[in-house]
Design a protein around this motif. Structure first.
Motif, mmCIF file in Angstrom:
data_model
loop_
_atom_site.group_PDB
_atom_site.id
_atom_site.type_symbol
_atom_site.label_atom_id
_atom_site.label_comp_id
_atom_site.label_asym_id
_atom_site.label_seq_id
_atom_site.Cartn_x
_atom_site.Cartn_y
_atom_site.Cartn_z
ATOM 1 N N LEU A 132 -101.627 2.508 58.392
ATOM 2 C CA LEU A 132 -103.024 2.107 58.584
ATOM 3 C C LEU A 132 -103.426 0.982 57.643
ATOM 4 O O LEU A 132 -104.186 0.090 58.034
ATOM 5 C CB LEU A 132 -103.952 3.314 58.422
ATOM 6 N N VAL A 133 -102.909 1.015 56.422
ATOM 7 C CA VAL A 133 -103.166 -0.090 55.493
ATOM 8 C C VAL A 133 -102.629 -1.379 56.092
ATOM 9 O O VAL A 133 -103.316 -2.410 56.114
ATOM 10 C CB VAL A 133 -102.549 0.192 54.103
ATOM 11 N N SER A 134 -101.434 -1.327 56.624
ATOM 12 C CA SER A 134 -100.821 -2.502 57.255
ATOM 13 C C SER A 134 -101.631 -2.958 58.471
ATOM 14 O O SER A 134 -101.858 -4.154 58.671
ATOM 15 C CB SER A 134 -99.386 -2.175 57.653
ATOM 16 N N GLY A 138 -103.564 -6.525 59.001
ATOM 17 C CA GLY A 138 -103.366 -7.347 60.190
ATOM 18 C C GLY A 138 -104.671 -7.793 60.809
ATOM 19 O O GLY A 138 -104.789 -8.918 61.303
ATOM 20 N N LEU A 139 -105.679 -6.914 60.775
ATOM 21 C CA LEU A 139 -107.003 -7.289 61.291
ATOM 22 C C LEU A 139 -107.592 -8.433 60.471
ATOM 23 O O LEU A 139 -108.174 -9.371 61.021
ATOM 24 C CB LEU A 139 -107.952 -6.087 61.251
ATOM 25 N N ALA A 146 -108.327 -17.003 63.048
ATOM 26 C CA ALA A 146 -109.369 -17.470 63.976
ATOM 27 C C ALA A 146 -110.299 -18.470 63.291
ATOM 28 O O ALA A 146 -110.703 -19.480 63.887
ATOM 29 C CB ALA A 146 -110.174 -16.287 64.515
ATOM 30 N N ASN A 147 -110.616 -18.221 62.033
ATOM 31 C CA ASN A 147 -111.487 -19.133 61.292
ATOM 32 C C ASN A 147 -110.821 -20.492 61.089
ATOM 33 O O ASN A 147 -111.478 -21.536 61.163
ATOM 34 C CB ASN A 147 -111.885 -18.516 59.952
#
Length: 159
Positions: A132-134, A138-139, A146-147
């Motif tokens: 979940l940390v990974s 990734g998010l 995107a920025n």
């Protein structure tokens, strides 16, 4: 899920659990049409090794609450957009009486339900916690990328 018509939405939870290698069951159970099967599922869930339940339902959306009434296992409700833009489902799942909590995600947000279930399970699972940390990292990377892409878009008055 309340019926197989909910599968296109609920598939997102299953896909996330599959990605995280979390074993899961998938059932179509109706609080109104098969209440005895819902009771059997809810009351036997802990003995089958289930530690979090994700229940999706549309319209009257009683399934998550009925399950929560029959088991102390955490229940995450997914309101399914069927009528009234899903607001009927939201209110049915959100407005539970004291002592019968149902964690509720957004309308059709089954992936978030899968993520929340994984987070609950990760409290006692270091391997899942690391996954979940990974995933969360990734998010962050997706937003940063995107920025960078947005910086390439040119407008006459963009500074």
């Amino acid at each position: 899920m309340g019926s197989t018509s909910d599968l296109p939405v609920m598939k997102e939870s299953a896909d996330f659990c599959e990605e995280m290698k979390i074993p899961f069951e998938m059932n179509a159970l109706s609080a109104h049409r098969t209440p005895e099967k819902v009771e059997e599922f809810a009351k036997g869930a802990y003995q089958r090794g289930i530690r979090v339940i994700i229940a999706g339902a549309g319209m009257a959306a009683h399934l998550p609450g009925v399950i929560a009434a029959m088991t102390p296992i955490p229940v995450i409700g997914v309101p399914i957009k069927a009528t009234f833009d899903g607001l009927d489902s939201v209110f049915s799942i959100l407005q539970m009486p004291p002592g019968i909590p149902v964690a509720t995600v957004g309308v059709n947000a089954a992936k978030n339900a899968g993520i929340l279930a994984a987070q609950i399970l990760s409290i006692s699972d270091d391997v899942l916690f690391a996954k979940l940390v990974s995933f969360k990292e990734g998010l962050k990377g997706k937003v940063l990328k995107a920025n960078e892409e947005l910086k390439k878009i040119e407008y006459k008055y963009k500074v």
